[in-house]
Motif scaffolding. Sequence first.
Motif, short mmCIF file in Angstrom:
data_model
loop_
_atom_site.label_atom_id
_atom_site.label_comp_id
_atom_site.label_asym_id
_atom_site.label_seq_id
_atom_site.Cartn_x
_atom_site.Cartn_y
_atom_site.Cartn_z
N HIS A 1 0.97 -1.32 0.03
CA HIS A 1 -0.07 0.19 0.38
C HIS A 1 1.11 1.99 -0.05
O HIS A 1 1.18 1.86 1.28
CB HIS A 1 -0.88 -0.14 0.92
CG HIS A 1 -1.77 -0.77 1.53
ND1 HIS A 1 -1.16 -2.57 1.83
CD2 HIS A 1 -2.69 -1.29 1.10
CE1 HIS A 1 -2.40 -3.35 1.68
NE2 HIS A 1 -3.43 -2.53 1.40
N SER B 1 -4.17 1.30 -4.90
CA SER B 1 -4.66 1.05 -3.09
C SER B 1 -3.05 2.01 -2.50
O SER B 1 -2.14 2.24 -2.04
CB SER B 1 -3.26 -0.12 -3.34
OG SER B 1 -2.02 -0.37 -4.01
N CYS C 1 -7.45 4.83 -0.10
CA CYS C 1 -7.78 4.07 1.40
C CYS C 1 -8.15 5.50 1.99
O CYS C 1 -9.93 6.12 2.51
CB CYS C 1 -6.71 3.70 2.33
SG CYS C 1 -6.12 2.05 1.67
N GLN D 1 -14.01 1.05 8.78
CA GLN D 1 -12.35 0.98 8.46
C GLN D 1 -12.63 -0.30 7.74
O GLN D 1 -12.17 -0.25 6.84
CB GLN D 1 -12.12 0.75 9.62
CG GLN D 1 -11.48 1.71 10.72
CD GLN D 1 -11.43 1.31 12.30
OE1 GLN D 1 -9.66 0.85 12.12
NE2 GLN D 1 -12.36 1.88 13.49
N SER D 2 -13.04 -1.76 7.97
CA SER D 2 -12.98 -2.75 7.63
C SER D 2 -13.26 -2.60 5.59
O SER D 2 -13.16 -3.73 4.41
CB SER D 2 -13.49 -4.14 7.52
OG SER D 2 -12.68 -4.25 8.86
N CYS E 1 -11.50 -2.05 3.17
CA CYS E 1 -9.80 -2.91 2.65
C CYS E 1 -10.59 -3.74 1.88
O CYS E 1 -10.15 -4.61 0.65
CB CYS E 1 -9.31 -3.18 3.84
SG CYS E 1 -8.89 -2.65 5.51
N CYS F 1 -11.45 -3.25 -1.79
CA CYS F 1 -10.36 -4.01 -3.13
C CYS F 1 -9.74 -5.80 -3.14
O CYS F 1 -10.36 -6.51 -3.70
CB CYS F 1 -8.71 -3.25 -3.08
SG CYS F 1 -9.01 -1.99 -3.60
N HIS F 2 -9.98 -6.03 -1.56
CA HIS F 2 -9.78 -7.26 -0.99
C HIS F 2 -11.46 -8.46 -0.63
O HIS F 2 -11.06 -9.34 -0.98
CB HIS F 2 -9.48 -7.19 0.56
CG HIS F 2 -7.87 -6.85 0.10
ND1 HIS F 2 -6.57 -7.49 -0.41
CD2 HIS F 2 -7.43 -5.69 0.67
CE1 HIS F 2 -6.06 -6.56 -0.06
NE2 HIS F 2 -6.12 -5.43 0.80
N CYS G 1 -10.22 -4.62 10.14
CA CYS G 1 -8.55 -5.10 9.65
C CYS G 1 -7.43 -4.27 9.95
O CYS G 1 -6.21 -5.01 10.37
CB CYS G 1 -8.19 -4.76 8.05
SG CYS G 1 -9.76 -5.48 6.90
N THR G 2 -7.35 -2.99 10.45
CA THR G 2 -6.43 -2.57 10.48
C THR G 2 -6.11 -3.12 12.72
O THR G 2 -5.03 -2.48 12.84
CB THR G 2 -6.45 -0.69 11.04
OG1 THR G 2 -7.41 -0.68 11.01
CG2 THR G 2 -6.62 -0.35 9.42
N HIS H 1 -3.35 -5.43 11.14
CA HIS H 1 -2.67 -5.19 10.12
C HIS H 1 -2.41 -3.61 9.77
O HIS H 1 -2.73 -2.94 10.97
CB HIS H 1 -3.46 -5.22 8.47
CG HIS H 1 -3.68 -6.56 8.18
ND1 HIS H 1 -2.75 -7.56 7.59
CD2 HIS H 1 -4.72 -7.00 8.99
CE1 HIS H 1 -3.36 -9.10 7.74
NE2 HIS H 1 -5.07 -8.92 7.27
N LEU I 1 -0.73 -1.13 7.71
CA LEU I 1 -0.24 -0.77 5.70
C LEU I 1 0.66 -0.58 5.78
O LEU I 1 1.03 -0.06 5.09
CB LEU I 1 -1.96 -0.78 5.74
CG LEU I 1 -2.91 -1.51 6.15
CD1 LEU I 1 -4.51 -0.24 5.81
CD2 LEU I 1 -3.33 -2.69 6.33
#
Length: 316
Positions: free
Chosen positions: A50, A59, A64, A97-98, A101, A104-105, A126-127, A130, A132
């Motif tokens: 990212h 990305s 984001c 938040q998720s 993500c 794209c995912h 996610c954060t 992870h 990023l």
Amino acid sequence: MRAAVLLAWCLWGCGVATAVCAADEAQDPSASCVRCHAPLGQPDLKQGAHTVHREARGSGCTSCHGPSVSHANKPPGAARRAPPDRQFGGSTPPAEQSGVCLACHRGNSRHALWPGSAHETANVACTDCHRLHAAEDAVLTRQAEPQACAGCHREQQAKFRKAFRHPLPEGAMGCSDCHAVHGSAGPKLVRRDSTNATCHGCHADKRGPFVQPHEPVMDDCATCHDPHGSSVTGMLRVRMPLLCQQCHTPHVAGGVGALGGQRGVYTPAVPGGTPLVTGQSNGKNVVTMWQGRSCMNCHVQIHGSNNPAAGPLLLR
């Protein structure tokens, strides 16, 4: 005269630089982010999955955080710089938040079962796992992954410090070798559709089918084993013979029970029957099974046997 020429050259150079920057930012909107954030100890913005250079594939920073025009360029007269259009952490709901993500995912098969999964319903973003802005996300390595999971799963972390466990502390495997952390059709987020199918990925010799199966083994490996660690050899939940006696009535002193049971095998005493455990027997039989002997001294093929002569007793 010389000073005037020098000033003219400087002004021309600044104009060219400004034009180049404007052109770069027009082509790559995230380029303006690096002007402030890279000098502030975040050089990894130019590396990793990212980054500002991934804008074309969706990305980059603005993919984001949104265009964030007022954040990149503080409006004249504003007391402070506005925050980015989309923020992560703080009061932003985890689902929101998720959702950024997943834009794209979501198409990735590994994330297809995220909606409704244990982590999603527990409001894990996610954060939370992870990082990023790092050149390499540490949670994607076997060495760092268990520590990231331990932030919430303290009980499992403690079990991995017991004598008999899977080799996570040594880095030989990670939590994701058994668990599909982004969602699974099986229980406890196991990678496959059942606990047994997941365990058989490594322990294929226990898969069967057997001529003489052991029913608990066919049902769930976790009935007898604690997969995260145990103080008992074989990662058993309870030591022998107490583990077996949770399902099987224990062997006791000889005699035939009131219900016509086999000699040496416990059967409930009823009026008129012969009590098999008394104050004189001390609760043990002729091979002192209650003194800590292992059932597997005789019943060796505990996971199942392909020897028809062994019978349902799973003997040698």
